[in-house]
Scaffold this motif. Structure first.
Motif, PDB file in Angstrom:
ATOM      1  N   ARG A 187       0.833  -1.209   0.000  1.00  0.00           N
ATOM      2  CA  ARG A 187       0.000   0.000   0.000  1.00  0.00           C
ATOM      3  C   ARG A 187       0.864   1.255   0.000  1.00  0.00           C
ATOM      4  NH1 ARG A 187      -5.334  -0.316   1.339  1.00  0.00           N
ATOM      5  NH2 ARG A 187      -5.321   1.761   0.415  1.00  0.00           N
ATOM      6  N   PHE A 217      -3.581  -3.738 -16.510  1.00  0.00           N
ATOM      7  CA  PHE A 217      -3.176  -2.363 -16.771  1.00  0.00           C
ATOM      8  C   PHE A 217      -2.438  -1.793 -15.566  1.00  0.00           C
ATOM      9  CE2 PHE A 217      -6.066  -1.784 -20.401  1.00  0.00           C
ATOM     10  CZ  PHE A 217      -6.953  -2.815 -20.194  1.00  0.00           C
ATOM     11  N   TYR A 232      -1.686   2.104 -14.118  1.00  0.00           N
ATOM     12  CA  TYR A 232      -1.913   3.538 -14.208  1.00  0.00           C
ATOM     13  C   TYR A 232      -1.120   4.233 -13.105  1.00  0.00           C
ATOM     14  CZ  TYR A 232      -6.262   2.363 -16.766  1.00  0.00           C
ATOM     15  OH  TYR A 232      -7.199   1.887 -17.658  1.00  0.00           O
ATOM     16  N   LEU A 245      -1.920   2.468  -9.664  1.00  0.00           N
ATOM     17  CA  LEU A 245      -3.112   1.624  -9.630  1.00  0.00           C
ATOM     18  C   LEU A 245      -3.032   0.565 -10.706  1.00  0.00           C
ATOM     19  CD1 LEU A 245      -5.718   4.459  -9.195  1.00  0.00           C
ATOM     20  CD2 LEU A 245      -5.302   2.672  -7.545  1.00  0.00           C
ATOM     21  N   GLN A 261     -13.442  -2.752 -15.967  1.00  0.00           N
ATOM     22  CA  GLN A 261     -12.119  -2.818 -15.345  1.00  0.00           C
ATOM     23  C   GLN A 261     -12.270  -2.809 -13.830  1.00  0.00           C
ATOM     24  OE1 GLN A 261      -8.887  -0.278 -16.437  1.00  0.00           O
ATOM     25  NE2 GLN A 261      -9.071  -0.704 -18.629  1.00  0.00           N
ATOM     26  N   TYR A 262     -11.578  -3.743 -13.189  1.00  0.00           N
ATOM     27  CA  TYR A 262     -11.541  -3.804 -11.735  1.00  0.00           C
ATOM     28  C   TYR A 262     -10.178  -3.316 -11.259  1.00  0.00           C
ATOM     29  CZ  TYR A 262     -15.780  -6.555 -12.039  1.00  0.00           C
ATOM     30  OH  TYR A 262     -17.066  -6.976 -12.295  1.00  0.00           O
ATOM     31  N   PHE A 263     -10.207  -2.500 -10.209  1.00  0.00           N
ATOM     32  CA  PHE A 263      -8.992  -1.858  -9.742  1.00  0.00           C
ATOM     33  C   PHE A 263      -8.527  -2.423  -8.411  1.00  0.00           C
ATOM     34  CE2 PHE A 263      -8.043   1.704 -12.526  1.00  0.00           C
ATOM     35  CZ  PHE A 263      -9.175   1.743 -13.303  1.00  0.00           C
ATOM     36  N   GLY A 264      -7.212  -2.419  -8.245  1.00  0.00           N
ATOM     37  CA  GLY A 264      -6.629  -2.704  -6.949  1.00  0.00           C
ATOM     38  C   GLY A 264      -6.674  -1.478  -6.059  1.00  0.00           C
ATOM     39  N   PRO A 265      -6.234  -1.620  -4.792  1.00  0.00           N
ATOM     40  CA  PRO A 265      -6.311  -0.511  -3.835  1.00  0.00           C
ATOM     41  C   PRO A 265      -5.264   0.567  -4.050  1.00  0.00           C
ATOM     42  CG  PRO A 265      -5.300  -2.399  -2.811  1.00  0.00           C
ATOM     43  CD  PRO A 265      -5.748  -2.848  -4.164  1.00  0.00           C
ATOM     44  N   GLY A 266      -4.267   0.290  -4.868  1.00  0.00           N
ATOM     45  CA  GLY A 266      -3.236   1.287  -5.143  1.00  0.00           C
ATOM     46  C   GLY A 266      -2.002   1.129  -4.269  1.00  0.00           C
ATOM     47  N   PHE A 287     -17.995   5.322 -18.468  1.00  0.00           N
ATOM     48  CA  PHE A 287     -17.968   4.821 -17.108  1.00  0.00           C
ATOM     49  C   PHE A 287     -17.891   5.979 -16.126  1.00  0.00           C
ATOM     50  CE2 PHE A 287     -16.806   0.462 -18.372  1.00  0.00           C
ATOM     51  CZ  PHE A 287     -16.277   0.693 -19.628  1.00  0.00           C
ATOM     52  N   TYR A 331     -16.486   6.156 -12.110  1.00  0.00           N
ATOM     53  CA  TYR A 331     -15.875   5.480 -10.977  1.00  0.00           C
ATOM     54  C   TYR A 331     -15.834   6.448  -9.801  1.00  0.00           C
ATOM     55  CZ  TYR A 331     -13.978   1.592 -13.786  1.00  0.00           C
ATOM     56  OH  TYR A 331     -13.812   0.482 -14.586  1.00  0.00           O
ATOM     57  N   GLY A 357      -7.756   7.042   0.056  1.00  0.00           N
ATOM     58  CA  GLY A 357      -6.890   5.901   0.312  1.00  0.00           C
ATOM     59  C   GLY A 357      -7.326   4.605  -0.327  1.00  0.00           C
ATOM     60  N   GLN A 358      -8.336   4.659  -1.161  1.00  0.00           N
ATOM     61  CA  GLN A 358      -8.883   3.444  -1.768  1.00  0.00           C
ATOM     62  C   GLN A 358      -8.655   3.405  -3.270  1.00  0.00           C
ATOM     63  OE1 GLN A 358     -10.285   1.069   0.281  1.00  0.00           O
ATOM     64  NE2 GLN A 358      -9.603   2.484   1.878  1.00  0.00           N
ATOM     65  N   GLY A 359      -8.888   2.233  -3.845  1.00  0.00           N
ATOM     66  CA  GLY A 359      -8.883   2.108  -5.294  1.00  0.00           C
ATOM     67  C   GLY A 359     -10.175   2.647  -5.876  1.00  0.00           C
ATOM     68  N   LEU A 360     -10.379   2.415  -7.157  1.00  0.00           N
ATOM     69  CA  LEU A 360     -11.564   2.920  -7.839  1.00  0.00           C
ATOM     70  C   LEU A 360     -12.668   1.866  -7.845  1.00  0.00           C
ATOM     71  CD1 LEU A 360      -9.361   4.901  -8.932  1.00  0.00           C
ATOM     72  CD2 LEU A 360     -10.722   5.026 -11.011  1.00  0.00           C
ATOM     73  N   LEU A 391      -9.055   2.472 -21.141  1.00  0.00           N
ATOM     74  CA  LEU A 391      -9.838   3.579 -20.606  1.00  0.00           C
ATOM     75  C   LEU A 391      -9.014   4.850 -20.597  1.00  0.00           C
ATOM     76  CD1 LEU A 391     -11.721   2.069 -17.515  1.00  0.00           C
ATOM     77  CD2 LEU A 391     -12.514   2.331 -19.865  1.00  0.00           C
TER      78      LEU A 391
END
Lengths: 113, 115
Positions: free
Chosen positions: A9, A33, A35, A90, A102-107, B34, B36, B41-44, B103
């Motif tokens: 994190r 991906f 970003y 990300l 698209q599904y994202f991780g927490p970064g 889209f 989002y 502190g979180q992802g999308l 995207l």
């Protein structure tokens, strides 16, 4: 429940260090991906991969490389970290089947000193 | 090349008030669109998406968006904002590149909710 995880994190590195950011997805997605997110600039695409060992440059690939040896894992590599690479990174994944999301991780928040 | 403009960097609304976040896109073909949301502190997290069909799209948490081709817009709305809606909101346009779906994101709108 779909899941994209990122290895760290928060990360603090020194200028010139080699940095690895890892991303793992458990959805058997073909596409992944990386970003970076900076205030006022939104998300910008660094690299993406549409299959194992396949990669394509995104909009800002300079200073980065990637590796995809297994379908579930996509690594971002900073060969020699610089202070201007301090950012939030990300990872995202998406299936290549039809109209997907698209599904994202927490970064990972990276600070380069 | 596709692009997304979110003209409002920061918006403040009172809890219970209605909300509209603006999004304009540029894309040569029929876009995938889209919205989002990103909490601190979180992802999308995906709120909603438009691929085709009905131009009014319903999403999670009571949000909706309307695709207007003539205005190249995809504005996000909510009739009554809750304090937990305070977050950053990103509009994105998608394009198929080979077998990947890339995207392009807007720069985001930060929503502040006052009690």
């Amino acid at each position: 429940d779909v899941k994209v995880t990122q290895s760290s994190r928060y990360l603090v590195k020194r200028t010139g260090e080699k940095v690895f950011l890892e991303c793992v997805q458990d959805m058997d997605h073909e596409n992944m991906f990386w970003y970076r997110q900076d205030p006022g600039l939104g998300l910008r695409l660094i690299y993406f991969s549409y299959d194992v060992k396949m990669k394509e440059k995104g909009d800002i690939p300079e200073g980065y490389s990637v590796s995809r040896e297994k379908k579930e894992r996509f690594s971002l590599i900073l060969e020699s970290a610089s202070t201007n690479q301090t950012s939030m990174y990300l990872c995202a994944s998406i299936s290549s089947q039809g109209q997907e999301t698209q599904y994202f991780g927490p970064g990972t928040r990276l600070l380069v000193l | 090349a596709q692009s997304v403009t979110q003209p409002d960097i920061h918006i403040t609304v009172s809890e219970g008030a209605s909300l509209e976040l603006r999004c304009n896109y540029s894309y040569g073909a029929t876009p995938y669109l889209f919205w989002y949301v990103q909490s601190p502190g979180q992802g999308l997290q995906l709120l909603l998406k438009y691929f085709s069909g009905d131009t009014l799209v319903q999403g999670i948490k009571g949000f909706e968006a309307e695709f207007k081709r003539s205005q190249s817009s995809f504005n996000l709305r909510k009739p009554s904002v809750h304090w937990s809606d305070a977050a950053e909101y990103f509009c994105a346009v998608g394009a198929l590149t080979g077998t990947a779906s890339k995207l392009t994101f807007g720069t985001g709108t930060r929503l502040q909710v006052t009690l």
